[in-house]
Design an enzyme around this catalytic site. Structure first.
Site, mmCIF file in Angstrom:
data_model
loop_
_atom_site.group_PDB
_atom_site.id
_atom_site.type_symbol
_atom_site.label_atom_id
_atom_site.label_comp_id
_atom_site.label_asym_id
_atom_site.label_seq_id
_atom_site.Cartn_x
_atom_site.Cartn_y
_atom_site.Cartn_z
ATOM 1 N N ARG A 156 0.854 -1.181 0.000
ATOM 2 C CA ARG A 156 0.000 0.000 0.000
ATOM 3 C C ARG A 156 0.896 1.239 0.000
ATOM 4 O O ARG A 156 2.049 1.187 0.423
ATOM 5 C CB ARG A 156 -0.900 0.016 1.233
ATOM 6 C CG ARG A 156 -1.799 -1.202 1.379
ATOM 7 C CD ARG A 156 -2.582 -1.117 2.688
ATOM 8 N NE ARG A 156 -3.494 -2.249 2.855
ATOM 9 C CZ ARG A 156 -3.199 -3.370 3.507
ATOM 10 N NH1 ARG A 156 -1.987 -3.514 4.049
ATOM 11 N NH2 ARG A 156 -4.078 -4.340 3.621
ATOM 12 N N LYS A 180 -1.999 -2.351 7.955
ATOM 13 C CA LYS A 180 -3.091 -1.784 8.742
ATOM 14 C C LYS A 180 -3.085 -2.386 10.143
ATOM 15 O O LYS A 180 -2.872 -3.580 10.321
ATOM 16 C CB LYS A 180 -4.422 -2.071 8.058
ATOM 17 C CG LYS A 180 -4.597 -1.333 6.726
ATOM 18 C CD LYS A 180 -5.958 -1.619 6.121
ATOM 19 C CE LYS A 180 -6.148 -0.838 4.825
ATOM 20 N NZ LYS A 180 -7.471 -1.105 4.214
ATOM 21 N N ARG A 254 -0.289 -2.435 -6.702
ATOM 22 C CA ARG A 254 -0.578 -3.473 -5.708
ATOM 23 C C ARG A 254 -1.566 -4.493 -6.279
ATOM 24 O O ARG A 254 -1.384 -5.707 -6.119
ATOM 25 C CB ARG A 254 -1.139 -2.815 -4.450
ATOM 26 C CG ARG A 254 -1.611 -3.786 -3.369
ATOM 27 C CD ARG A 254 -1.994 -2.971 -2.136
ATOM 28 N NE ARG A 254 -2.830 -3.717 -1.193
ATOM 29 C CZ ARG A 254 -2.371 -4.534 -0.258
ATOM 30 N NH1 ARG A 254 -1.069 -4.751 -0.151
ATOM 31 N NH2 ARG A 254 -3.192 -5.152 0.574
ATOM 32 N N HIS A 277 -3.532 -9.362 4.024
ATOM 33 C CA HIS A 277 -4.956 -9.464 4.319
ATOM 34 C C HIS A 277 -5.235 -10.381 5.498
ATOM 35 O O HIS A 277 -6.281 -10.298 6.110
ATOM 36 C CB HIS A 277 -5.711 -9.987 3.090
ATOM 37 C CG HIS A 277 -5.841 -8.970 2.008
ATOM 38 N ND1 HIS A 277 -6.268 -9.280 0.741
ATOM 39 C CD2 HIS A 277 -5.595 -7.640 1.995
ATOM 40 C CE1 HIS A 277 -6.288 -8.198 -0.005
ATOM 41 N NE2 HIS A 277 -5.882 -7.191 0.734
ATOM 42 N N TYR A 286 3.608 -15.758 9.899
ATOM 43 C CA TYR A 286 3.776 -17.038 9.192
ATOM 44 C C TYR A 286 3.388 -18.253 10.031
ATOM 45 O O TYR A 286 4.000 -19.301 9.943
ATOM 46 C CB TYR A 286 5.200 -17.178 8.642
ATOM 47 C CG TYR A 286 5.497 -16.063 7.689
ATOM 48 C CD1 TYR A 286 4.909 -16.028 6.442
ATOM 49 C CD2 TYR A 286 6.301 -15.002 8.068
ATOM 50 C CE1 TYR A 286 5.115 -14.969 5.585
ATOM 51 C CE2 TYR A 286 6.506 -13.937 7.221
ATOM 52 C CZ TYR A 286 5.914 -13.927 5.977
ATOM 53 O OH TYR A 286 6.115 -12.880 5.138
#
Length: 305
Positions: A156, A180, A254, A277, A286
């Site tokens: 982003r 985010k 993106r 996401h 991970y």
């Protein structure tokens, strides 16, 4: 003929029982009941056309294809959201009645309100865009680094502007990104991106940094951290110089990153991890997909890996 198809759908998918549930137990209004039944009949017709005659035989793939069909038909996002809600309610009802063993709607995504995906660039258009900053421009390598990171790592614009020098793990082929909610992820980058960013770091950035860069990778001409507006301007100017007629923003790169990986055959779960996401915290990086697997997916399917 239409009445016969409707009756066949109602019988095969037990919609009479669902209607009674909506009206008598759930207490929905008549309008909601009618709308949900229309949505389920449409799904039933779609399923029958594919040879599926029992709700327990409906798969996640079939439901996903059905939602894609609704989008192709030009239905509004609000209508599609209602259809998804009807399907989820329907399968919750069937599960409660013991008529299905699995719920294929549990991962069915609902379209976001007013969400419009940006244009996707072709690989050739991306190559033209990345090569657009002219060598005669004193900030060309800064601009190339930004474009290469935006496309090479699918970041982003806020993530691009926030990258610190310590977040570049180039010897490992990784970039640490804070998305985010301050969620951290490690994204693989290819050799081309590593080369471009390395040239910028060693040749141009030292001349820009006057002690006000705050450790950020991307700086403006005054040596300060590059702003979001500045990043948008770089992308816009580069697109114009490349002769691209599409509206190109940082998010276009993106979106192209994800699209090209998926078109090449990459696993959706891995792409979602790279995009940030997944709901991962810094202590859960991970948990679901290890970084070596992400490296292999990026290396195999990204055009500039």
């Amino acid at each position: 003929m239409i009445a016969e198809i409707r009756d066949a759908v109602d019988r095969a998918f037990w919609l009479e029982g669902f209607r009674d549930y909506l009206s008598l137990e759930a207490g929905h209004s008549g309008n909601t009941v009618d709308a949900y039944l229309r949505d389920l009949r449409r799904l039933g017709e779609f399923a029958l056309a594919r040879g599926v005659r029992d709700p327990d035989q409906v798969t996640r793939t079939l439901l996903r294809d059905f939602v894609f069909l609704l989008k192709d038909l030009g239905l509004s996002a609000a209508t599609i959201r209602r259809s998804v809600s009807a399907i989820r309610t329907y399968y919750g009802f069937l599960a409660g009645e013991g008529r299905v063993h699995n719920d294929p709607s549990d991962r069915l995504e609902t379209p976001r309100r007013g969400r419009v995906l940006p244009d996707t660039l072709t690989v050739r258009e991306v190559e033209a865009l990345l090569a657009a900053p002219g060598i005669d421009d004193p900030l060309a390598w800064r601009d190339r680094a930004l474009l290469d990171l935006a496309y090479g790592a699918g970041m982003r614009v806020s993530e691009l502007c926030g990258i610190g020098i310590t977040d570049l793990l180039l010897t490992d082929g990784l970039v640490r990104v804070f998305g985010k909610g301050a969620k951290e992820r490690l994204v693989p980058v290819g050799r081309s991106t590593i080369g471009t960013v390395s040239i910028y770091l060693h040749q141009l950035r030292p001349t820009l940094d006057r002690g006000h860069g705050g450790g950020r990778v991307l700086l403006n001409a005054r040596g300060e951290p590059l702003s979001r507006v500045g990043a948008w301007g770089i992308v816009k100017r580069s697109a114009e110089r490349a002769g691209l007629r599409k509206r190109v923003t940082p998010h276009t790169l993106r979106h192209s990153f994800a699209t090209h990986l998926l078109e090449g055959g990459a696993d959706l779960r891995a792409v979602q991890e790279m995009l940030g996401h997944a709901d991962l915290s810094t202590t859960q990086i991970y948990t679901h997909v290890d970084r070596e697997y992400l490296r292999s997916v990026h290396r195999q399917f990204h055009p500039r890996a």
